[in-house]
Design an enzyme around this catalytic site. Sequence first.
Site, PDB file in Angstrom:
ATOM      1  N   LYS A  81     -11.622   4.776  17.956  1.00  0.00           N
ATOM      2  CA  LYS A  81     -11.367   3.806  16.896  1.00  0.00           C
ATOM      3  C   LYS A  81     -12.056   4.332  15.634  1.00  0.00           C
ATOM      4  CE  LYS A  81     -11.668   0.174  14.161  1.00  0.00           C
ATOM      5  NZ  LYS A  81     -12.381   0.219  12.860  1.00  0.00           N
TER       6      LYS A  81
ATOM      7  N   GLY B 248     -22.738   4.098  13.268  1.00  0.00           N
ATOM      8  CA  GLY B 248     -22.547   3.168  12.169  1.00  0.00           C
ATOM      9  C   GLY B 248     -23.810   2.375  11.900  1.00  0.00           C
TER      10      GLY B 248
ATOM     11  N   GLY C 180     -23.994  -2.184  15.363  1.00  0.00           N
ATOM     12  CA  GLY C 180     -24.446  -1.682  16.653  1.00  0.00           C
ATOM     13  C   GLY C 180     -25.052  -2.767  17.515  1.00  0.00           C
TER      14      GLY C 180
ATOM     15  N   GLU D 178     -25.777   5.609  17.622  1.00  0.00           N
ATOM     16  CA  GLU D 178     -26.423   6.340  16.528  1.00  0.00           C
ATOM     17  C   GLU D 178     -26.276   5.461  15.296  1.00  0.00           C
ATOM     18  OE1 GLU D 178     -26.968   8.027  13.288  1.00  0.00           O
ATOM     19  OE2 GLU D 178     -25.233   9.291  13.713  1.00  0.00           O
TER      20      GLU D 178
ATOM     21  N   CYS E  97     -27.026   8.990   7.374  1.00  0.00           N
ATOM     22  CA  CYS E  97     -28.175   8.272   7.934  1.00  0.00           C
ATOM     23  C   CYS E  97     -29.412   9.147   8.080  1.00  0.00           C
ATOM     24  CB  CYS E  97     -27.792   7.668   9.283  1.00  0.00           C
ATOM     25  SG  CYS E  97     -27.072   8.875  10.417  1.00  0.00           S
TER      26      CYS E  97
ATOM     27  N   GLU F   9     -31.512   0.402   4.315  1.00  0.00           N
ATOM     28  CA  GLU F   9     -30.643   1.569   4.159  1.00  0.00           C
ATOM     29  C   GLU F   9     -29.626   1.310   3.050  1.00  0.00           C
ATOM     30  OE1 GLU F   9     -28.428   4.700   7.074  1.00  0.00           O
ATOM     31  OE2 GLU F   9     -28.011   2.585   7.448  1.00  0.00           O
TER      32      GLU F   9
END
Length: 483
Positions: free
Chosen positions: A181, A234, A239, A256, A290, A388
């Site tokens: 996806k 993501g 997550g 991750e 990231c 972030e």
Amino acid sequence: MTARQPLFVGGSWVEPDGGHYEVIDPASEETVGWAPEASRDQVLAACAAAREAFGPWSRTAPEERAAVLGRVAGIIAGRLKEYASLAQAETGANLGTARGMQVGVAAARFRRYARVEPAEWAITPQINEAGPMGKAGVMGALAVRQPVGVVTCVTSYNNPWANPAGKVAPALAMGNTVVVKPAPQDPLSVYRMAQALEEAGAPPGVVNVVSGRSTAVGEAAVASPDVDMVSFTGSTAVGQSIAEVCGRDMKRQLMELGGKGAAVVFDDADLRSAVAGIGTTFSFYSGQICTAPTRVLAQRGIHDRLVEQLAAYADRLKVGDPCEPDTVVGPVISAAHRERVESYVALGRKEGAVVVAGGERPDLPRGFYVAPTLLADCTNDMRVVREEIFGPVVAVVPFDDEEEGIALANDTDYGLIDYVWSGDVARAFRVARRLRAGGVGVNTVGRNMEAPFGGFKKSGVGRDVGSYALHAYSEVQAIVWPG
């Protein structure tokens, strides 16, 4: 580049129930192509197709699976320019990044897992005493790796080639089947990867790709009872939602997630190296990565010079059309994301940070551009330091001594990759061992692609890359027999 892309389900190219939506070039704001919007039933059909294909594929000889992956690598490498052009249009990456770090890395990852060494599959056999719970004597015990089953791979928008390849290649090498996806912003590249897999001889159902802007597409791909594992790259927030679904059904996970990498720069650091490394936050994927060293912790003796040189570095970088050979910083992925990054810069000002470079929207006629931005006079409690941003924004926080630097670096919800710059290599390694991060770069931002990759705390669960990816996409089975 304006064809309407079908889905790839069970080895067939299928028209989407939900129609198509525009994929926008973030540099020109023009239409790159039309991506398919899958329905929930089509996603579940893809998962069912992967389940049906799993038995035969998992029993296929590893050498045959490896041969398919090798052919995929050759196809991707042979179409480097074509695929890089699409990746550049979808993501806004500059040409060098699109060719080298996106398509080039994807080919390398398929090639790497086409050459799996026997030692990477095996686990050392163990001979154990039966002990008081069994008949006296010696029992034989063999630990072997088995594929997990059907893996849903939910991939990130910042690299539609390397990220999916890093999931699909080791998963297939281990005998799993996959449902991919892709991110809604740039799914067309992932369909080209599926086409390469089909041409390379991947049997029907082994690889499936379903896309869509609706969250229902990803939710169905995660929750399907045919899925045994979810591999996700993501945000931490998404997550966590995926992990809740996986937890209910005991699905395996590889996560991750977000990062807010600390770059601890000591007084004795090589400033040129530190500035070049930290400066990759501005240039590499326009900060949409990231692993970027976005949170700079500068010892006071070097702080002012570091800020001055980082500001000069940021100001020298050309921002603009990624198709031009001298462009260093391209656009961010969308207008919405540009507004998000700009809102953080405004928040930093409100929190008391000083903008010493950037901070204003570049004067360009079109495209979703953000100027490389450096924030100084920051403290570790500011949101621009703790959250972030995922853009070309760096915040600098001063510290006095080694203990304070370590404490500040660890004072975060994240723990993906941190960095240490010091002329005293022994100290750099000592500090690295005390950082709560899945990886630490010592005097470098480079990566070793065989080293384990993953995060502590809210930066993820599990490890991949190299042999570790083979471990991630497998279960360990013990076989015991009487001696």
